[in-house]
Design a protein around this motif. Structure first.
Motif, short mmCIF file in Angstrom:
data_model
loop_
_atom_site.label_atom_id
_atom_site.label_comp_id
_atom_site.label_asym_id
_atom_site.label_seq_id
_atom_site.Cartn_x
_atom_site.Cartn_y
_atom_site.Cartn_z
N ILE A 100 0.83 -1.20 0.00
CA ILE A 100 0.00 0.00 0.00
C ILE A 100 0.87 1.26 0.00
O ILE A 100 0.61 2.21 -0.74
N ALA A 101 1.93 1.25 0.79
CA ALA A 101 2.82 2.42 0.87
C ALA A 101 3.48 2.69 -0.48
O ALA A 101 3.53 3.83 -0.94
N VAL A 102 3.96 1.65 -1.13
CA VAL A 102 4.62 1.82 -2.44
C VAL A 102 3.60 2.26 -3.49
O VAL A 102 3.88 3.13 -4.30
N ALA A 103 2.42 1.69 -3.46
CA ALA A 103 1.38 2.08 -4.41
C ALA A 103 1.03 3.56 -4.27
O ALA A 103 0.87 4.27 -5.26
N GLY A 145 1.64 7.02 -6.92
CA GLY A 145 0.46 7.77 -7.34
C GLY A 145 -0.78 6.94 -7.55
O GLY A 145 -1.74 7.43 -8.14
N CYS A 146 -0.79 5.71 -7.10
CA CYS A 146 -2.00 4.90 -7.23
C CYS A 146 -2.98 5.25 -6.12
O CYS A 146 -2.59 5.55 -5.00
N LYS A 151 -1.47 2.67 -13.83
CA LYS A 151 -0.11 2.77 -13.31
C LYS A 151 0.63 1.45 -13.49
O LYS A 151 1.81 1.43 -13.86
N LEU A 152 -0.05 0.35 -13.25
CA LEU A 152 0.58 -0.96 -13.37
C LEU A 152 1.03 -1.22 -14.80
O LEU A 152 2.12 -1.74 -15.03
#
Length: 52
Positions: free
Chosen positions: A13-16, A20-21, A31-32
């Motif tokens: 969740i933090a990386v997403a 900017g997700c 984004k993916l």
């Protein structure tokens, strides 16, 4: 969920959020697609058939 899974989920969740997700599925998919591309399908070579 075990503590290990919770920690992995929190990191995901933090990386997403860093890239900017949002929680919006369409935004995540856009984004993916920018960061993860699959290789093109392997070509089937007609000359590479096993001998009968």
């Amino acid at each position: 969920m075990s503590a290990k899974h919770n920690n992995q989920y929190a990191k995901f969740i933090a990386v997403a959020q860093e890239i900017g997700c949002s929680k919006d599925e369409d935004a995540f998919d856009r984004k993916l697609k920018k960061i993860a591309k699959s290789p093109p399908p392997a070509k089937k070579d007609k000359d590479n058939k096993p001998a009968k």
